[in-house]
Design a protein around this motif. Structure first.
Motif, PDB file in Angstrom:
ATOM      1  N   ARG A  39      48.983 -20.635  26.656  1.00 38.40           N
ATOM      2  CA  ARG A  39      48.583 -21.723  25.716  1.00 38.40           C
ATOM      3  C   ARG A  39      47.598 -21.289  24.695  1.00 38.40           C
ATOM      4  N   LEU A  40      46.881 -20.172  24.940  1.00 34.05           N
ATOM      5  CA  LEU A  40      46.013 -20.064  23.866  1.00 34.05           C
ATOM      6  C   LEU A  40      46.600 -19.371  22.455  1.00 34.05           C
ATOM      7  N   GLY A  41      47.638 -18.572  22.801  1.00 33.07           N
ATOM      8  CA  GLY A  41      48.032 -18.018  21.751  1.00 33.07           C
ATOM      9  C   GLY A  41      49.041 -18.653  20.686  1.00 33.07           C
ATOM     10  N   THR A  42      49.121 -18.414  19.548  1.00 37.84           N
ATOM     11  CA  THR A  42      50.006 -18.986  18.435  1.00 37.84           C
ATOM     12  C   THR A  42      51.563 -18.857  18.829  1.00 37.84           C
ATOM     13  N   PRO A  43      52.492 -19.418  18.223  1.00 39.66           N
ATOM     14  CA  PRO A  43      53.622 -19.205  18.538  1.00 39.66           C
ATOM     15  C   PRO A  43      54.035 -17.594  18.320  1.00 39.66           C
ATOM     16  N   LYS A  44      53.514 -17.241  17.113  1.00 37.50           N
ATOM     17  CA  LYS A  44      54.081 -15.804  16.872  1.00 37.50           C
ATOM     18  C   LYS A  44      53.298 -14.811  18.032  1.00 37.50           C
TER      19      LYS A  44
ATOM     20  N   LEU B  93      53.943 -11.448  22.688  1.00 39.43           N
ATOM     21  CA  LEU B  93      53.622 -11.225  24.223  1.00 39.43           C
ATOM     22  C   LEU B  93      55.016 -11.081  24.875  1.00 39.43           C
ATOM     23  N   ALA B  94      55.796 -12.266  24.831  1.00 35.38           N
ATOM     24  CA  ALA B  94      57.009 -12.027  25.492  1.00 35.38           C
ATOM     25  C   ALA B  94      57.808 -11.152  25.258  1.00 35.38           C
TER      26      ALA B  94
END
Length: 237
Positions: A19-24, A29-30
């Motif tokens: 939730r905290l991360g930007t889409p990039k 991370l993924a």
């Protein structure tokens, strides 16, 4: 999330950082977690294959199925799906020498390891020798039996090729008894069931082994000329 959980990471932390991360950042991370999962799975497969101790690793690529006669309700697709392992069923690969029994058993072990299932491969004589040595050391036989019992798929190759003494026959019988309804056992042999008494040196012991195998087992028969003879260097003309 799935990749993170497969790496034993905390679900709540994964959800929060997603939730905290930007889409990039989430994409990065993924990608990292997917790479980590793939690496761990590859390492697990390599470890299982090494522990399986195949004498000559085989696959089903180019396998000659022409000598195989299937029992009712079973065919190539269900074999390759390892359905019998999931159901803890046994297979007896019985028939002529050189028709692909050991190749099939070895390839099944490799396939199980590829799918991250514990598998072990022994010839009947090497398994008996291993257990006989363990029996001489106090407590070691139980540990060895426990290690063998962890395998989802247990292959016993060349049953009947070499005679067993009384102690060896009892040790091998105990392996079958322990595996019953707990593991899938694949046996390769060129002897019909009626001749197994000569292997164990005791008709009643052989009957007890056969009784366990046929209860949850299937007979796959092999008929034909030996592959090794067909492709031998020692041929005239």
């Amino acid at each position: 999330m799935e990749a993170g959980r497969s790496c034993s990471l905390t679900t709540a932390v994964l959800e929060e950082w997603s939730r905290l991360g930007t889409p990039k950042q989430v994409e990065y991370l993924a990608g990292y977690l997917e790479a980590e999962r793939s690496s761990r799975e590859a390492s697990k497969r390599a470890t299982l294959l090494r522990r399986c101790a195949l004498p000559a690793p085989k696959t089903f690529d180019g396998y000659d199925w022409s000598a195989v006669s299937w029992p009712e309700g079973m065919g190539r697709e269900s074999l390759l799906a390892l359905d019998f392992v999931e159901r803890r069923e046994d297979l007896v690969l019985m028939g002529d020498v050189g028709t692909g029994k050991t190749h099939m058993a070895s390839a099944l072990c490799a396939l199980a390891c590829e799918r991250r299932l514990e598998a072990r491969f022994f010839t009947a004589s090497s398994l008996v020798m291993r257990l006989s040595v363990s029996a001489r050391d106090d407590g070691r036989l139980d540990r060895e039996a426990a290690l063998i019992g962890k395998a989802r798929l247990l292959v016993i190759d060349e049953l009947g090729f070499l005679p067993l003494d009384a102690d060896g026959a009892r040790l091998l019988f105990q392996v079958f008894a322990d595996a019953y309804e707990r593991q899938s056992v694949v046996i390769t042999t060129n002897l019909e069931f009626s001749r197994w008494g000569s292997v164990f040196g005791d008709d009643q012991m052989a009957a007890a082994v056969i009784d366990r195998i046929v209860h949850h087992g299937r007979l796959v028969q092999f008929r034909g000329e030996s592959y090794r003879v067909r492709h031998a260097l020692m041929q005239e003309g």
